[in-house]
Design a protein around this motif. Structure first.
Motif, PDB file in Angstrom:
ATOM      1  N   SER A   1      72.995  44.351 103.669  1.00  0.00           N
ATOM      2  CA  SER A   1      72.948  43.170 104.528  1.00  0.00           C
ATOM      3  C   SER A   1      72.320  42.014 103.775  1.00  0.00           C
ATOM      4  N   HIS A   2      72.726  40.824 104.149  1.00  0.00           N
ATOM      5  CA  HIS A   2      72.221  39.610 103.482  1.00  0.00           C
ATOM      6  C   HIS A   2      72.033  38.551 104.560  1.00  0.00           C
ATOM      7  N   SER A   3      70.940  38.651 105.268  1.00  0.00           N
ATOM      8  CA  SER A   3      70.732  37.829 106.463  1.00  0.00           C
ATOM      9  C   SER A   3      70.728  36.327 106.208  1.00  0.00           C
ATOM     10  N   PRO A   4      70.189  35.817 105.079  1.00  0.00           N
ATOM     11  CA  PRO A   4      70.227  34.352 104.905  1.00  0.00           C
ATOM     12  C   PRO A   4      71.633  33.816 104.669  1.00  0.00           C
ATOM     13  N   GLY A   5      72.549  34.670 104.216  1.00  0.00           N
ATOM     14  CA  GLY A   5      73.884  34.202 103.895  1.00  0.00           C
ATOM     15  C   GLY A   5      74.838  34.358 105.055  1.00  0.00           C
ATOM     16  N   PHE A   6      76.134  34.184 104.747  1.00  0.00           N
ATOM     17  CA  PHE A   6      77.159  34.267 105.778  1.00  0.00           C
ATOM     18  C   PHE A   6      77.935  35.574 105.712  1.00  0.00           C
ATOM     19  N   SER A   7      77.496  36.513 104.885  1.00  0.00           N
ATOM     20  CA  SER A   7      78.164  37.811 104.793  1.00  0.00           C
ATOM     21  C   SER A   7      77.195  38.831 104.225  1.00  0.00           C
ATOM     22  N   ASP A   8      77.617  40.093 104.253  1.00  0.00           N
ATOM     23  CA  ASP A   8      76.900  41.123 103.515  1.00  0.00           C
ATOM     24  C   ASP A   8      77.058  40.867 102.019  1.00  0.00           C
ATOM     25  N   ARG A   9      76.197  41.549 101.242  1.00  0.00           N
ATOM     26  CA  ARG A   9      76.377  41.534  99.778  1.00  0.00           C
ATOM     27  C   ARG A   9      77.216  42.752  99.402  1.00  0.00           C
ATOM     28  N   HIS A  10      78.318  42.499  98.708  1.00  0.00           N
ATOM     29  CA  HIS A  10      79.256  43.558  98.347  1.00  0.00           C
ATOM     30  C   HIS A  10      79.183  43.801  96.836  1.00  0.00           C
ATOM     31  N   THR A  11      78.795  45.001  96.456  1.00  0.00           N
ATOM     32  CA  THR A  11      78.714  45.346  95.042  1.00  0.00           C
ATOM     33  C   THR A  11      79.995  46.044  94.627  1.00  0.00           C
ATOM     34  N   LEU A  12      80.736  45.414  93.742  1.00  0.00           N
ATOM     35  CA  LEU A  12      82.021  45.903  93.280  1.00  0.00           C
ATOM     36  C   LEU A  12      81.867  46.525  91.902  1.00  0.00           C
ATOM     37  N   HIS A  13      81.921  47.833  91.863  1.00  0.00           N
ATOM     38  CA  HIS A  13      81.866  48.615  90.627  1.00  0.00           C
ATOM     39  C   HIS A  13      80.651  48.235  89.772  1.00  0.00           C
ATOM     40  N   SER A  14      80.873  47.836  88.511  1.00  0.00           N
ATOM     41  CA  SER A  14      79.774  47.546  87.589  1.00  0.00           C
ATOM     42  C   SER A  14      80.130  46.373  86.699  1.00  0.00           C
ATOM     43  N   ARG A  15      79.175  45.493  86.476  1.00  0.00           N
ATOM     44  CA  ARG A  15      79.398  44.355  85.581  1.00  0.00           C
ATOM     45  C   ARG A  15      79.625  44.808  84.147  1.00  0.00           C
ATOM     46  N   LEU A  16      79.337  46.082  83.843  1.00  0.00           N
ATOM     47  CA  LEU A  16      79.510  46.613  82.492  1.00  0.00           C
ATOM     48  C   LEU A  16      80.953  47.009  82.201  1.00  0.00           C
ATOM     49  N   THR A  17      81.819  46.934  83.205  1.00  0.00           N
ATOM     50  CA  THR A  17      83.243  47.224  83.025  1.00  0.00           C
ATOM     51  C   THR A  17      84.007  45.908  82.996  1.00  0.00           C
ATOM     52  N   PRO A  18      84.625  45.556  81.880  1.00  0.00           N
ATOM     53  CA  PRO A  18      85.300  44.250  81.776  1.00  0.00           C
ATOM     54  C   PRO A  18      86.663  44.252  82.448  1.00  0.00           C
ATOM     55  N   LEU A  19      87.106  43.067  82.812  1.00  0.00           N
ATOM     56  CA  LEU A  19      88.437  42.842  83.369  1.00  0.00           C
ATOM     57  C   LEU A  19      89.173  41.832  82.497  1.00  0.00           C
TER      58      LEU A  19
ATOM     59  N   ALA B   1      90.831  40.561  75.686  1.00  0.00           N
ATOM     60  CA  ALA B   1      90.788  42.010  75.442  1.00  0.00           C
ATOM     61  C   ALA B   1      89.822  42.370  74.324  1.00  0.00           C
ATOM     62  N   ILE B   2      89.167  41.385  73.745  1.00  0.00           N
ATOM     63  CA  ILE B   2      88.077  41.675  72.817  1.00  0.00           C
ATOM     64  C   ILE B   2      87.031  42.553  73.496  1.00  0.00           C
ATOM     65  N   ASN B   3      86.921  42.435  74.826  1.00  0.00           N
ATOM     66  CA  ASN B   3      85.939  43.232  75.561  1.00  0.00           C
ATOM     67  C   ASN B   3      86.315  44.704  75.628  1.00  0.00           C
ATOM     68  N   SER B   4      87.581  45.017  75.304  1.00  0.00           N
ATOM     69  CA  SER B   4      87.986  46.412  75.152  1.00  0.00           C
ATOM     70  C   SER B   4      87.864  46.847  73.698  1.00  0.00           C
ATOM     71  N   HIS B   5      88.065  45.924  72.787  1.00  0.00           N
ATOM     72  CA  HIS B   5      87.948  46.224  71.353  1.00  0.00           C
ATOM     73  C   HIS B   5      86.511  46.599  70.986  1.00  0.00           C
ATOM     74  N   ILE B   6      85.556  45.954  71.618  1.00  0.00           N
ATOM     75  CA  ILE B   6      84.151  46.242  71.344  1.00  0.00           C
ATOM     76  C   ILE B   6      83.580  47.182  72.405  1.00  0.00           C
ATOM     77  N   ASP B   7      82.360  47.663  72.158  1.00  0.00           N
ATOM     78  CA  ASP B   7      81.603  48.413  73.161  1.00  0.00           C
ATOM     79  C   ASP B   7      80.957  47.383  74.083  1.00  0.00           C
ATOM     80  N   TYR B   8      81.656  47.057  75.174  1.00  0.00           N
ATOM     81  CA  TYR B   8      81.220  45.993  76.070  1.00  0.00           C
ATOM     82  C   TYR B   8      79.874  46.296  76.730  1.00  0.00           C
ATOM     83  N   PRO B   9      79.641  47.518  77.223  1.00  0.00           N
ATOM     84  CA  PRO B   9      78.311  47.804  77.794  1.00  0.00           C
ATOM     85  C   PRO B   9      77.184  47.598  76.790  1.00  0.00           C
ATOM     86  N   ALA B  10      77.395  47.980  75.531  1.00  0.00           N
ATOM     87  CA  ALA B  10      76.349  47.799  74.514  1.00  0.00           C
ATOM     88  C   ALA B  10      76.074  46.323  74.276  1.00  0.00           C
TER      89      ALA B  10
END
Length: 582
Positions: A416-434, A295-304
């Motif tokens: 679409s991601h033709s070389p792979g075995f599935s589409d590429r799925h973008t889930l929200h933003s890497r700037l939001t911590p979990l 939860a340090i990622n909530s204590h700090i400004d994670y996007p910054a």
């Protein structure tokens, strides 16, 4: 002889228990340090773990990647091999050899309710080493983590238990030292126990950040302004006489502490924020639970942090933040001025020795100031205090309650991601911590051969692979971060590169045989070496990817056959075989 040793050990154990009872009635007499929770800690029970002038490479609670630093990092003159001492009477309660992490570590439980921890050790003393080796050979594994009984390895205060090193994920030779609450396993600032680290330098303050929240949860689009701070020796100021704000406003600060001028930039102990003389926010790094450290990622400004490598400690608390370091808060540290008066604000920053720095500034509500924070649009509202689910045409994800620190508008897209075995799925933003792992299912868009369904992974385009399981037409995995994911296969076995051995080589006079091992995707899961069919101890350094076996009495003179097998997390296997002579 064995009877005498057993009798002596039992006598020690009885004395240990007696000491525990005695301590329960004498804690107050031993305690002089006062914590933020008015908890007393014994101030003269522990000695330093090293006989070196104390200098820190890292302080307790310091901001690290995805966690608070859980102890003190003692400098060891950039060298290994300094004696490490038991800081008080007790018994070795846990031995751990870890690939990465703490490396070689041991834990001593003391009769006063606390446990001391020593990590990144080069080696243990002979008695501990023998116990460790017996267990490693019995379990036939290098990395072990096991408890010991109080009667097995008692230790006395000042006894040499190990030598300092650079094992595990250490960034250089040093000793990592902790004191934990034995019952709760929370880690506590060792300096509260009277372990002295000389420090007369007041914390440094470099910038102030103003966040315009205006009823919108903190997110990567939150409007913010950064103001440079000037000053020294504990007195700091801004160049602007009055900061104009409007609506709900939060603050953040960039600050650090040094043990001596020009020394390491370590973390501070406490941050307090006052409005017109009233304390509205206080964080104190006295102790914390490992389960909440991320939860340090909530204590700090994670996007910054991700975008500019700036470590801003927010002085307002997100509603899903579980940390127990916050000792005071009014409206979670957020202010909302409605009058036209000028208000006095003050930051008070302290290190654990009490050295104090102050930043005073003034704020004023400005109705004409229009600074809008924005929350990006999404496909579904996710709440921090409920279970959340999203189901698309070829994707499913579940985020349990407690993984988000704030409400979000969950964003989703796919390409679409033709070389792979599935589409590429973008889930929200890497700037939001979990806070922890979530469950993700992706449906293949291309048939995966039956014999390869046990080789599936979910890859993140930002780096990292989550081992997958093929079930009910989906590949399921449990990543820990938002990002862009797709299905890939790991069919390539790890690499083994011998460094000083080859088939038929004469190894007489050579103390050990060494290898480099690596894997391209899922990562190395395990390794196993045998000589003439008998298991041998292979030691591993994650930093250098080096694997080695040190010869001992088990390898007699003559011809031998080595077999080394390395397996990755998707069960791809590589085996190296060579004969050698001793």
């Amino acid at each position: 002889m064995r009877l005498n040793r057993t009798t002596s050990t039992l006598t020690y154990f009885i004395a240990f228990l007696s000491g525990t009872v005695l301590f329960l009635f004498s804690t107050k007499a031993l305690s002089q340090s006062l914590s933020a929770d008015n908890t007393t800690y014994p101030s003269d029970f522990f000695r330093p773990p090293l006989d070196l002038p104390p200098a820190l490479a890292g302080s307790f609670g310091e901001i690290r990647g995805n966690h608070f630093h859980s102890g003190l990092d003692y400098r060891t003159n950039q060298r290994e091999g300094y004696p490490v001492y038991a800081v008080a009477d007790g018994y070795i309660s846990r031995l751990r050899v870890q690939i990465g992490g703490f490396g070689n570590a041991l834990y001593i439980t003391h009769p006063n309710g606390f446990t001391s921890v020593y990590a990144h050790l080069q080696r243990f003393n002979d008695r501990i080493t023998q116990t460790l080796r017996d267990l490693q050979y019995r379990k036939q594994t290098y990395d072990v983590d096991f408890p010991l009984l109080p009667i097995e390895i008692p230790v006395k205060k000042g006894e040499i238990i190990a030598w300092s090193g650079n094992t595990g994920s250490s960034g250089g030779p040093h000793l990592h030292f902790e004191i934990r609450d034995t019952q709760t396993e929370e880690t506590i600032n060792p300096q509260l126990f009277g372990i002295d680290i000389p420090d007369k330098v007041k914390p440094q303050i470099t910038s102030l950040v103003i966040y315009q929240l205006n009823g919108i949860p903190f997110n990567p689009g939150t409007s913010k302004r950064s103001l440079a701070v000037s000053g020294s020796n504990g007195n700091y100021q801004l160049s602007v006489p009055v900061i104009h704000i409007n609506g709900e406003t939060g603050f953040g600060i960039v600050t650090y502490d040094q043990q001596f001028s020009g020394g390491n930039k370590n973390g501070v102990y406490s941050i307090e924020l006052e409005l017109d003389g009233q304390l509205i926010y206080a964080s104190v790094l006295e102790r914390f639970a490992f389960s909440n450290s991320r939860a340090i990622n909530s204590h700090i400004d994670y996007p910054a942090l991700l975008l500019s490598r700036s470590t801003i400690q927010k002085s307002f608390i997100e509603p899903g933040n579980p940390l127990g370091i916050y000792k005071k808060e009014i409206n979670r540290g957020v202010i909302h001025l409605t009058d036209d008066a000028i208000h006095e604000m003050r930051y008070i920053i302290k290190d654990v020795k009490g050295n104090t720095s102050v930043l005073e500034f003034r704020v004023k509500n400005d109705p004409d100031l229009i600074i809008k924070s924005k929350e990006a649009p999404g496909v579904k509202k996710f709440s921090y205090n409920t279970d959340n689910e999203f189901i698309g045409e070829t994707i499913k994800l579940r985020i349990p309650k407690g993984l988000l620190y704030n409400d979000i508008n969950f964003a989703y897209s796919k390409t679409s991601h033709s070389p792979g075995f599935s589409d590429r799925h973008t889930l929200h933003s890497r700037l939001t911590p979990l806070h922890s792992n979530f469950n993700l299912w992706i449906k293949p868009t291309k048939e995966i051969p039956a014999h390869l369904k046990n080789k599936v992974l979910l890859l993140n385009t930002s780096g990292g692979a989550s081992v997958g399981v093929y079930e009910d037409g989906y590949v399921k995995a449990s990543p820990r971060a938002f990002g862009t994911y797709y299905i890939a296969l790991d069919t390539i076995a790890p690499r083994i590169t011998p460094l000083n051995i080859s088939d038929g080589k004469q190894m007489t006079g050579i103390s050990k045989m060494s290898f480099k091992i690596s894997d391209n995707l899922s990562g190395i899961q395990t390794f196993r070496g045998t000589v003439d069919g008998q298991w041998i101890l292979m030691e591993y350094d994650l930093k250098t990817s080096t694997l080695w076996h040190t010869f001992d009495y088990r390898t007699a003179p003559g011809k031998h056959l080595l077999q080394l097998t390395v397996i990755d997390r998707q069960e791809n296997t590589r085996t190296y075989t060579a004969s050698f002579y001793k």
